[in-house]
Scaffold this motif. Structure first.
Motif, mmCIF file in Angstrom:
data_model
loop_
_atom_site.group_PDB
_atom_site.id
_atom_site.type_symbol
_atom_site.label_atom_id
_atom_site.label_comp_id
_atom_site.label_asym_id
_atom_site.label_seq_id
_atom_site.Cartn_x
_atom_site.Cartn_y
_atom_site.Cartn_z
ATOM 1 N N LYS A 206 0.850 -1.202 0.000
ATOM 2 C CA LYS A 206 0.000 0.000 0.000
ATOM 3 C C LYS A 206 0.886 1.253 0.000
ATOM 4 C CE LYS A 206 -2.968 2.636 3.018
ATOM 5 N NZ LYS A 206 -3.405 2.802 4.406
ATOM 6 N N ASN A 210 1.316 4.199 -2.748
ATOM 7 C CA ASN A 210 1.133 5.619 -2.426
ATOM 8 C C ASN A 210 2.297 6.480 -2.917
ATOM 9 O OD1 ASN A 210 -1.295 5.019 -1.306
ATOM 10 N ND2 ASN A 210 -0.647 5.253 0.827
ATOM 11 N N ALA A 213 1.691 7.030 -6.454
ATOM 12 C CA ALA A 213 0.651 8.046 -6.667
ATOM 13 C C ALA A 213 1.249 9.447 -6.770
ATOM 14 C CB ALA A 213 -0.367 7.997 -5.533
ATOM 15 N N VAL A 235 -9.957 11.469 -5.725
ATOM 16 C CA VAL A 235 -8.549 11.126 -5.506
ATOM 17 C C VAL A 235 -8.462 9.858 -4.655
ATOM 18 C CG1 VAL A 235 -6.373 11.855 -4.458
ATOM 19 C CG2 VAL A 235 -7.794 13.532 -5.614
ATOM 20 N N THR A 239 -6.463 6.385 -5.435
ATOM 21 C CA THR A 239 -5.360 5.800 -4.663
ATOM 22 C C THR A 239 -5.814 4.543 -3.919
ATOM 23 O OG1 THR A 239 -5.839 7.317 -2.829
ATOM 24 C CG2 THR A 239 -4.130 7.985 -4.381
#
Lengths: 357, 357
Positions: A206, A210, A213, A235, A239
């Motif tokens: 995760k 990120n 992202a 958003v 994500t």
């Protein structure tokens, strides 16, 4: 060996496997019974000169390249024999999670871009008897492999189109990739690479997502709400609902194997560290195709390399998706640019130019 | 309360403390006996109109602003009374690690940019009786506070120079800051904010520093080995020997408090979410000063805001250090640009322009 549905034929196929046998690696070590997963489109013609090779990007698979291929595209299977080859360690070709002992998981050896290209060369020469490649094209780590192809096999590669990638990885990119790695390896569930399921590393994956992202896109992507291109409405959905599940489905050791390779991509390994000599030795006609809003393969870096390639041109792709423009979220806006340049490149008569003039 | 030598008078001083009393916060909650740490240079003149206010950036302290101040600089203490005020949560002013119960550590409340500016306003009006500010200037989060000053106190602020920052934080920046936070909070030593020493979070702070190494600088910084400006001899020395120890000396909860605030910086909170109205209400003469190679406060974002400010100009600072250009590693190359524009700004007769014409 760990079961991971993300890499199954159902999700990534159809793909075929080529058995390389025992494959020696640049950094020492060996992959016993090394497997290359690949997919082909179109037919090899009689003179075997209609070949297009497409290597894969970081975390990507042959499936990701399908939107680039079609009868309405430059990469036209009615005209060309297109081979998309999965890089070693990507989860489909030999990789930590799908390899048996003694190279399973954390024992998987370090693989270099040069290893991939030698393996791919074996596949297309041994299996198909191919001696000439009309075009090598790939994005990101696929661009690294594209450059490596052009440097390692200058007489074989007639044209090359590295998209959003460099021939020699930059120090900045090395550091960026390191943060991606640390996001994974800092997860206690990673356990030094010896986890039982990729789901045990969900937190690390995760965090890895990120960071993508941030660097994978760009400020304008979010300012203009371009995440809508990915079919999401916020958003958070982009994500938490798209990027995070995407990377959480992948194998952590596969990502780390590719990242190690990416960090050290450098065609000047073929010329004792002389980048000018390496790029200067390319005989292919090359279109260097950076993406204008790419945060970690900026145009400037790509242009500096392009200037060292004898028969080359800089063709900048416009995309508010930044590096992830490669995913083609912008549809025709993106693919039309790619097709335009690739068609132009494929029309260049190369044999007259093969001397680098 | 936790002892942390990084924030001591020996390392960060001299600084003074202003006691704000119980300070109510925008998001609810309160800081009892709230303290603002600040430092002054020069003398307040009789008409009290020679005031320059400098708020601090993320992770920064009043000490970091000293290179901007000097008799050979625009921020000249022989001419101006310069007050550098540490933002709440920065480790010197009231912060998680230096506050007693009930707001110690993980119980420290959320603080907003607007809270900082109200607190700073109290300091300069209550303690010094100041009614007019010749210039507010700050970098990064200091720029956020600069914008907030100009919007909240339009008649008081005559000139403003936000450097490398925005009036309304971008979604991209929010995500970037989130990765900085996750680097810390993913460290088991962080323990939900309830650690006994910042050294227990050394791994998380190291990862935090490593993300700064990517976004804080830029690709050209590393390509051109500009880390030499920081007195080091290799990339590794820059990251492992400079950036990592720097952030590892700081308090994790202080960084998280500032980051929360940074993520939500938005002057349009003063105008019911209308950014055009907020920036349009500024009466100060404003020089918007982004850094050309800044990866997360790009010129484009800053220019879009500048266009909404009536009496404003865009002045782009050139720095191969990217956002960390603020640290002044480039010496005169950087500070001369800052001084040039600040001198120009300070020479603008503002009372004639105070109506926004």
């Amino acid at each position: 060996m760990i079961k991971n549905e993300f890499y199954s034929q159902e999700n990534q196929g159809p793909y075929e496997i080529y058995e390389l046998g025992d494959f020696e690696l640049e950094d020492g070590g060996m992959i016993p019974d090394c497997k290359l997963a690949y997919n082909t489109f179109g037919e090899l013609n009689r003179s075997k000169d209609n070949v297009i090779v497409i290597p894969t990007w970081f975390s990507g698979t042959s499936k990701d390249m399908e939107p680039y291929i079609g009868e309405d595209r430059a990469l036209n299977p009615k005209e060309y024999f297109i081979i998309v080859i999965n890089q070693i360690g990507n989860g489909l070709s030999s990789s930590p999670h799908n390899s048996p002992e003694p190279i399973a998981m954390d024992n998987f050896p370090n693989v270099r871009i040069g290893d991939d290209v030698r393996a791919q060369h074996k596949l297309i020469t041994e299996k198909y008897g191919i001696k000439e490649i009309a075009l090598v094209v790939g994005g990101s780590m696929g661009a690294q492999q594209t450059y490596e192809w052009a440097v390692k096999y200058p007489d074989m590669v007639k044209r090359a189109a590295p998209i959003a990638g460099t021939a020699k990885n930059t120090p900045h990119d090395f550091l960026f990739t390191e943060t991606l790695n640390e996001a994974i390896t800092s997860d206690p569930g990673w356990n030094g690479g010896d986890y039982r399921s990729h789901t045990e590393v969900a937190d690390g994956l995760k965090r890895h997502a990120n960071i993508w992202a941030v660097l994978g896109l760009c400020t304008e992507f979010y300012q203009q709400e371009k995440w809508r291109l990915f079919g999401v409405n916020s958003v958070e959905e982009f994500t938490n609902g798209f990027l995070q599940p995407l990377f959480q489905g992948m194998d952590p050791n596969a990502l780390l194997t590719m990242a190690w390779k990416w960090q050290r991509g450098d065609v000047s390994r073929n010329t004792n560290g002389n980048l000018e000599e390496a790029l200067g030795s390319i005989k292919a006609k090359v279109f260097v195709m950076p993406i204008d809003e790419d945060m970690f393969f900026p145009v400037k870096d790509c242009e500096a390399e392009q200037k060292l390639i004898p028969s080359s041109e800089l063709k900048v792709i416009k995309s508010l998706c930044g590096h992830f423009g490669l995913f083609g979220g912008e549809g025709a806006d993106y693919h039309n640019q790619i097709d335009h340049y690739l068609k132009e490149l494929l029309e260049v008569p190369v044999n007259a130019e093969a001397c680098g003039k």
